[in-house]
Design a protein around this motif. Structure first.
Motif, PDB file in Angstrom:
ATOM      1  N   ALA A  31      58.816  17.971  34.724  1.00  0.00           N
ATOM      2  CA  ALA A  31      58.304  16.736  35.324  1.00  0.00           C
ATOM      3  C   ALA A  31      59.014  16.431  36.637  1.00  0.00           C
ATOM      4  O   ALA A  31      58.387  15.997  37.610  1.00  0.00           O
ATOM      5  CB  ALA A  31      58.468  15.580  34.340  1.00  0.00           C
ATOM      6  N   ASN A  32      60.322  16.683  36.678  1.00  0.00           N
ATOM      7  CA  ASN A  32      61.073  16.448  37.921  1.00  0.00           C
ATOM      8  C   ASN A  32      60.613  17.398  39.026  1.00  0.00           C
ATOM      9  O   ASN A  32      60.481  17.007  40.187  1.00  0.00           O
ATOM     10  CB  ASN A  32      62.571  16.625  37.686  1.00  0.00           C
ATOM     11  CG  ASN A  32      63.166  15.487  36.897  1.00  0.00           C
ATOM     12  OD1 ASN A  32      62.623  14.394  36.853  1.00  0.00           O
ATOM     13  ND2 ASN A  32      64.284  15.750  36.246  1.00  0.00           N
ATOM     14  N   TYR A  47      53.239  19.173  30.071  1.00  0.00           N
ATOM     15  CA  TYR A  47      54.637  19.531  30.238  1.00  0.00           C
ATOM     16  C   TYR A  47      55.168  20.300  29.026  1.00  0.00           C
ATOM     17  O   TYR A  47      55.996  21.191  29.160  1.00  0.00           O
ATOM     18  CB  TYR A  47      55.489  18.278  30.473  1.00  0.00           C
ATOM     19  CG  TYR A  47      55.210  17.609  31.801  1.00  0.00           C
ATOM     20  CD1 TYR A  47      55.324  18.309  32.995  1.00  0.00           C
ATOM     21  CD2 TYR A  47      54.833  16.276  31.857  1.00  0.00           C
ATOM     22  CE1 TYR A  47      55.064  17.705  34.209  1.00  0.00           C
ATOM     23  CE2 TYR A  47      54.575  15.659  33.070  1.00  0.00           C
ATOM     24  CZ  TYR A  47      54.694  16.383  34.238  1.00  0.00           C
ATOM     25  OH  TYR A  47      54.435  15.779  35.443  1.00  0.00           O
ATOM     26  N   SER A  75      62.687  22.850  30.376  1.00  0.00           N
ATOM     27  CA  SER A  75      62.451  21.648  29.585  1.00  0.00           C
ATOM     28  C   SER A  75      61.362  20.794  30.229  1.00  0.00           C
ATOM     29  O   SER A  75      61.112  20.864  31.441  1.00  0.00           O
ATOM     30  CB  SER A  75      63.735  20.837  29.453  1.00  0.00           C
ATOM     31  OG  SER A  75      64.109  20.309  30.706  1.00  0.00           O
ATOM     32  N   LYS A  76      60.712  19.969  29.395  1.00  0.00           N
ATOM     33  CA  LYS A  76      59.603  19.170  29.911  1.00  0.00           C
ATOM     34  C   LYS A  76      60.060  18.149  30.935  1.00  0.00           C
ATOM     35  O   LYS A  76      59.360  17.866  31.902  1.00  0.00           O
ATOM     36  CB  LYS A  76      58.833  18.502  28.783  1.00  0.00           C
ATOM     37  CG  LYS A  76      59.619  17.544  27.969  1.00  0.00           C
ATOM     38  CD  LYS A  76      58.777  16.940  26.862  1.00  0.00           C
ATOM     39  CE  LYS A  76      59.639  15.942  26.118  1.00  0.00           C
ATOM     40  NZ  LYS A  76      58.935  14.796  25.692  1.00  0.00           N
ATOM     41  N   SER A  77      61.285  17.601  30.768  1.00  0.00           N
ATOM     42  CA  SER A  77      61.773  16.637  31.759  1.00  0.00           C
ATOM     43  C   SER A  77      62.066  17.336  33.084  1.00  0.00           C
ATOM     44  O   SER A  77      61.798  16.782  34.153  1.00  0.00           O
ATOM     45  CB  SER A  77      63.017  15.924  31.237  1.00  0.00           C
ATOM     46  OG  SER A  77      64.038  16.853  30.977  1.00  0.00           O
ATOM     47  N   GLN A  78      62.627  18.547  33.023  1.00  0.00           N
ATOM     48  CA  GLN A  78      62.878  19.289  34.258  1.00  0.00           C
ATOM     49  C   GLN A  78      61.555  19.674  34.929  1.00  0.00           C
ATOM     50  O   GLN A  78      61.426  19.619  36.151  1.00  0.00           O
ATOM     51  CB  GLN A  78      63.711  20.543  33.969  1.00  0.00           C
ATOM     52  CG  GLN A  78      64.070  21.337  35.186  1.00  0.00           C
ATOM     53  CD  GLN A  78      65.021  20.604  36.110  1.00  0.00           C
ATOM     54  OE1 GLN A  78      65.748  19.716  35.698  1.00  0.00           O
ATOM     55  NE2 GLN A  78      65.008  20.973  37.368  1.00  0.00           N
TER      56      GLN A  78
END
Length: 125
Positions: free
Chosen positions: A45-46, A30, A40-43
């Motif tokens: 991942a989502n 990510y 972003s890495k969280s986005q």
């Protein structure tokens, strides 16, 4: 989330989402996806989770936001029928007669939406 030129956040476009899925399926982390695409890495991942679980990369819009409605359609119809049956009744009397767990002002809102005349008590009896 990707950012605009002025620094504001924006939603990832479809080509960006496809790029995230392609990179992740090729084994990229990510963080490397974040460096390469700007998402972003969280986005990322989502997006990947939505792709693997729902088999979809387009975000679903919520049908409605805010607080859940107090009355369902059947309760609204009951309130309208009562107001038609007792046109001179006040909101307090209609709510008491209907047995619904709502405030008289809430009943007034529903009745006004249905173009019904609403009566308030001017003074205490």
């Amino acid at each position: 989330m990707p950012r605009e030129a002025d620094g504001k956040r924006r939603e990832a476009t479809l080509p960006e989402r496809l790029k995230v899925v392609e990179l992740r399926s090729n084994g990229h982390s990510y963080r490397s996806i974040e460096r390469e695409t700007g998402i972003s890495k969280s986005q990322a991942a989502n997006i990947w989770r939505r792709f693997t679980v729902d088999d979809d990369i387009i975000p679903q819009l919520h049908s409605r936001r805010g607080m859940k409605s107090k009355l369902d359609e059947m309760d609204k119809r009951r309130l309208v029928r009562l107001s038609d049956a007792y046109p001179r009744a006040t909101l307090q009397e209609l709510v008491k007669e209907s047995g619904l767990p709502i405030h008289p002002k809430t009943a007034g809102k529903y009745l006004r939406k249905e173009n019904r005349f609403v009566r308030f008590i001017k003074r205490k009896p």
